[in-house]
Motif scaffolding. Sequence first.
Motif, PDB file in Angstrom:
ATOM      1  N   ALA A 103      -2.881   9.570  -1.769  1.00 17.28           N
ATOM      2  CA  ALA A 103      -1.572   9.474  -1.124  1.00 17.28           C
ATOM      3  C   ALA A 103      -0.765   8.380  -1.804  1.00 17.28           C
ATOM      4  CB  ALA A 103      -1.721   9.176   0.366  1.00 17.28           C
ATOM      5  N   HIS A 104       0.555   8.484  -1.701  1.00 15.42           N
ATOM      6  CA  HIS A 104       1.427   7.474  -2.300  1.00 15.42           C
ATOM      7  C   HIS A 104       1.801   6.472  -1.223  1.00 15.42           C
ATOM      8  CE1 HIS A 104       3.665   6.160  -5.761  1.00 15.42           C
ATOM      9  NE2 HIS A 104       4.715   5.934  -4.991  1.00 15.42           N
ATOM     10  N   ASN A 105       1.535   5.180  -1.500  1.00 17.38           N
ATOM     11  CA  ASN A 105       1.591   4.153  -0.459  1.00 17.38           C
ATOM     12  C   ASN A 105       0.640   4.583   0.648  1.00 17.38           C
ATOM     13  OD1 ASN A 105       2.264   1.876   0.981  1.00 17.38           O
ATOM     14  ND2 ASN A 105       4.179   2.709   1.778  1.00 17.38           N
ATOM     15  N   ALA A 106      -0.621   4.719   0.272  1.00 15.66           N
ATOM     16  CA  ALA A 106      -1.628   5.347   1.125  1.00 15.66           C
ATOM     17  C   ALA A 106      -1.790   4.667   2.471  1.00 15.66           C
ATOM     18  CB  ALA A 106      -2.968   5.380   0.389  1.00 15.66           C
ATOM     19  N   ALA A 107      -1.513   3.378   2.560  1.00 16.72           N
ATOM     20  CA  ALA A 107      -1.668   2.672   3.836  1.00 16.72           C
ATOM     21  C   ALA A 107      -0.799   3.306   4.919  1.00 16.72           C
ATOM     22  CB  ALA A 107      -1.321   1.198   3.669  1.00 16.72           C
ATOM     23  N   PHE A 108       0.393   3.777   4.543  1.00 13.90           N
ATOM     24  CA  PHE A 108       1.292   4.396   5.516  1.00 13.90           C
ATOM     25  C   PHE A 108       0.675   5.674   6.077  1.00 13.90           C
ATOM     26  CE2 PHE A 108       4.615   7.374   6.703  1.00 13.90           C
ATOM     27  CZ  PHE A 108       5.458   6.592   7.490  1.00 13.90           C
ATOM     28  N   ASP A 109       0.288   6.602   5.196  1.00 19.54           N
ATOM     29  CA  ASP A 109      -0.290   7.869   5.646  1.00 19.54           C
ATOM     30  C   ASP A 109      -1.611   7.637   6.366  1.00 19.54           C
ATOM     31  OD1 ASP A 109       1.553   9.974   4.265  1.00 19.54           O
ATOM     32  OD2 ASP A 109       1.080   8.526   2.703  1.00 19.54           O
ATOM     33  N   GLY A 168     -10.118  11.408  19.448  1.00 17.74           N
ATOM     34  CA  GLY A 168     -11.522  11.036  19.532  1.00 17.74           C
ATOM     35  C   GLY A 168     -12.324  11.432  18.308  1.00 17.74           C
ATOM     36  N   ARG A 169     -11.650  11.556  17.170  1.00 20.17           N
ATOM     37  CA  ARG A 169     -12.330  11.939  15.928  1.00 20.17           C
ATOM     38  C   ARG A 169     -12.733  10.713  15.116  1.00 20.17           C
ATOM     39  NH1 ARG A 169     -13.074  17.660  15.133  1.00 20.17           N
ATOM     40  NH2 ARG A 169     -11.758  18.655  16.708  1.00 20.17           N
ATOM     41  N   THR A 170     -13.764  10.871  14.301  1.00 22.39           N
ATOM     42  CA  THR A 170     -14.222   9.783  13.431  1.00 22.39           C
ATOM     43  C   THR A 170     -13.218   9.572  12.302  1.00 22.39           C
ATOM     44  OG1 THR A 170     -16.522  10.324  13.904  1.00 22.39           O
ATOM     45  CG2 THR A 170     -16.090   8.964  11.946  1.00 22.39           C
ATOM     46  N   LEU A 171     -12.836   8.325  12.070  1.00 22.90           N
ATOM     47  CA  LEU A 171     -11.864   8.014  11.031  1.00 22.90           C
ATOM     48  C   LEU A 171     -12.495   8.145   9.649  1.00 22.90           C
ATOM     49  CD1 LEU A 171     -10.104   4.857  12.526  1.00 22.90           C
ATOM     50  CD2 LEU A 171      -9.785   7.277  13.099  1.00 22.90           C
ATOM     51  N   MET A 172     -11.668   8.497   8.676  1.00 18.86           N
ATOM     52  CA  MET A 172     -12.143   8.541   7.294  1.00 18.86           C
ATOM     53  C   MET A 172     -12.351   7.122   6.781  1.00 18.86           C
ATOM     54  SD  MET A 172     -10.081  11.572   5.310  1.00 18.86           S
ATOM     55  CE  MET A 172      -8.457  11.187   5.946  1.00 18.86           C
ATOM     56  N   PRO A 173     -13.439   6.857   6.061  1.00 12.65           N
ATOM     57  CA  PRO A 173     -13.656   5.518   5.504  1.00 12.65           C
ATOM     58  C   PRO A 173     -12.513   5.108   4.572  1.00 12.65           C
ATOM     59  CG  PRO A 173     -15.639   6.857   5.321  1.00 12.65           C
ATOM     60  CD  PRO A 173     -14.543   7.782   5.744  1.00 12.65           C
ATOM     61  N   ALA A 174     -12.207   3.827   4.575  1.00  7.72           N
ATOM     62  CA  ALA A 174     -11.098   3.320   3.754  1.00  7.72           C
ATOM     63  C   ALA A 174     -11.305   3.601   2.277  1.00  7.72           C
ATOM     64  CB  ALA A 174     -10.925   1.818   3.987  1.00  7.72           C
ATOM     65  N   ASP A 175     -12.569   3.585   1.822  1.00 10.00           N
ATOM     66  CA  ASP A 175     -12.805   3.752   0.382  1.00 10.00           C
ATOM     67  C   ASP A 175     -12.629   5.195  -0.085  1.00 10.00           C
ATOM     68  OD1 ASP A 175     -15.080   4.922   1.451  1.00 10.00           O
ATOM     69  OD2 ASP A 175     -16.498   3.528   0.517  1.00 10.00           O
ATOM     70  N   ARG A 176     -12.334   6.108   0.825  1.00 10.59           N
ATOM     71  CA  ARG A 176     -12.045   7.490   0.410  1.00 10.59           C
ATOM     72  C   ARG A 176     -10.572   7.690   0.087  1.00 10.59           C
ATOM     73  NH1 ARG A 176     -14.268  11.754   4.541  1.00 10.59           N
ATOM     74  NH2 ARG A 176     -12.851  13.051   3.296  1.00 10.59           N
ATOM     75  N   TRP A 177      -9.743   6.693   0.392  1.00 17.24           N
ATOM     76  CA  TRP A 177      -8.307   6.805   0.132  1.00 17.24           C
ATOM     77  C   TRP A 177      -7.987   6.249  -1.251  1.00 17.24           C
ATOM     78  CZ3 TRP A 177      -4.589   8.984   3.354  1.00 17.24           C
ATOM     79  CH2 TRP A 177      -5.022   9.345   4.634  1.00 17.24           C
ATOM     80  N   ILE A 178      -7.227   6.990  -2.035  1.00 22.37           N
ATOM     81  CA  ILE A 178      -6.768   6.565  -3.362  1.00 22.37           C
ATOM     82  C   ILE A 178      -5.253   6.419  -3.295  1.00 22.37           C
ATOM     83  CG2 ILE A 178      -6.572   7.192  -5.808  1.00 22.37           C
ATOM     84  CD1 ILE A 178      -9.139   8.845  -5.432  1.00 22.37           C
ATOM     85  N   ASP A 179      -4.761   5.224  -3.618  1.00 19.95           N
ATOM     86  CA  ASP A 179      -3.325   4.938  -3.502  1.00 19.95           C
ATOM     87  C   ASP A 179      -2.654   5.055  -4.873  1.00 19.95           C
ATOM     88  OD1 ASP A 179      -0.807   4.119  -2.837  1.00 19.95           O
ATOM     89  OD2 ASP A 179      -1.390   2.125  -2.119  1.00 19.95           O
ATOM     90  N   THR A 180      -1.824   6.079  -5.043  1.00 18.18           N
ATOM     91  CA  THR A 180      -1.138   6.264  -6.325  1.00 18.18           C
ATOM     92  C   THR A 180      -0.078   5.196  -6.555  1.00 18.18           C
ATOM     93  OG1 THR A 180       0.283   7.887  -5.219  1.00 18.18           O
ATOM     94  CG2 THR A 180      -1.538   8.743  -6.541  1.00 18.18           C
ATOM     95  N   LEU A 181       0.421   4.589  -5.487  1.00 13.84           N
ATOM     96  CA  LEU A 181       1.367   3.482  -5.678  1.00 13.84           C
ATOM     97  C   LEU A 181       0.670   2.323  -6.370  1.00 13.84           C
ATOM     98  CD1 LEU A 181       4.090   2.110  -5.307  1.00 13.84           C
ATOM     99  CD2 LEU A 181       3.380   1.455  -2.994  1.00 13.84           C
ATOM    100  N   ALA A 182      -0.539   2.000  -5.937  1.00 17.22           N
ATOM    101  CA  ALA A 182      -1.297   0.928  -6.584  1.00 17.22           C
ATOM    102  C   ALA A 182      -1.622   1.284  -8.035  1.00 17.22           C
ATOM    103  CB  ALA A 182      -2.583   0.648  -5.808  1.00 17.22           C
ATOM    104  N   LEU A 183      -1.966   2.540  -8.298  1.00 22.18           N
ATOM    105  CA  LEU A 183      -2.226   2.969  -9.677  1.00 22.18           C
ATOM    106  C   LEU A 183      -0.978   2.808 -10.535  1.00 22.18           C
ATOM    107  CD1 LEU A 183      -4.278   6.272  -9.107  1.00 22.18           C
ATOM    108  CD2 LEU A 183      -5.160   4.006  -9.708  1.00 22.18           C
ATOM    109  N   ALA A 184       0.184   3.192  -9.971  1.00 19.58           N
ATOM    110  CA  ALA A 184       1.438   3.105 -10.723  1.00 19.58           C
ATOM    111  C   ALA A 184       1.836   1.655 -10.966  1.00 19.58           C
ATOM    112  CB  ALA A 184       2.546   3.840  -9.971  1.00 19.58           C
ATOM    113  N   GLN A 185       1.652   0.799  -9.970  1.00 25.55           N
ATOM    114  CA  GLN A 185       2.003  -0.618 -10.135  1.00 25.55           C
ATOM    115  C   GLN A 185       1.145  -1.286 -11.192  1.00 25.55           C
ATOM    116  OE1 GLN A 185       1.550  -1.803  -6.025  1.00 25.55           O
ATOM    117  NE2 GLN A 185       3.754  -1.678  -5.633  1.00 25.55           N
ATOM    118  N   LYS A 186      -0.095  -0.856 -11.301  1.00 23.96           N
ATOM    119  CA  LYS A 186      -0.968  -1.406 -12.338  1.00 23.96           C
ATOM    120  C   LYS A 186      -0.530  -0.942 -13.724  1.00 23.96           C
ATOM    121  CE  LYS A 186      -5.855  -1.781 -13.632  1.00 23.96           C
ATOM    122  NZ  LYS A 186      -7.255  -1.435 -13.254  1.00 23.96           N
TER     123      LYS A 186
END
Length: 243
Positions: free
Chosen positions: A89-95, A107-125
């Motif tokens: 996701a782009h700016n993955a923290a928002f989504d 009442g569903r189990t949340l996805m682990p944080a390490d499964r999210w890839i932030d394209t904004l962070a990739l682009a900033q790098k």
Amino acid sequence: MAREIVLDTETTGFDPKTGDRLIEVGCIEIDDLLPTGRTFHRLVNPDRLIPEGAIKVHGITDDKVKDAPRFHEIVGDLMEFIGDAPVIAHNAAFDRNFIDAEYALCGRTLMPADRWIDTLALAQKRFPGMANSLDALCKRFKISLVERTLHGALIDARLLAEVYLQLKGGKERVLDLSVGRAVAGAGQTGAAQILRAARPRPLAPRSTPEEQARHLAFLQATLKDRSLWAAYGLDVEGETTPA
């Protein structure tokens, strides 16, 4: 390369902690950085009014979602589509904040944080100090925005999938490097044969016979032991050296 899911959401506002809700989710399945053609797209009734400011961004009105399912009615299908794949996701923290909030309400189990890839962070790098919004990246990578008059979860997910491909190396990663790999493992004599076969119709020389003679004399006098061609089993006259 593992299966991945590119995801985008549209919402009633900026913060689920203040009562904002998800109203649209769109996903694109990619495999080895190529779209498979499988998508997931749903409008969601947020059980609250959509502010005018949000409508100006995505164009989703109360009337458009009044008959849409609630999130708890589509969460099973969404989770099945995502499976155990990483989520891009782009700016993955928002989504992620909105997906987590909606999962929690169901009442569903949340996805682990390490499964999210932030394209904004990739682009900033990759492009430090530059504009790295989705629009800016599309323009930088010459990705058409003609279909995007307003934000939309599935449209933005499609654009983000193209941006992600470019951030991960673009079309260069699918170039055929078989000749290079063959040369590396073929030995000197074999490498020379592969290099000759790589261009079935060699280009005609542009130099004159006199220039070729002077160049050959220079190589023979000074560079015979350090010639680039020696690494491929060729002597300075272009002939294969004994193995």
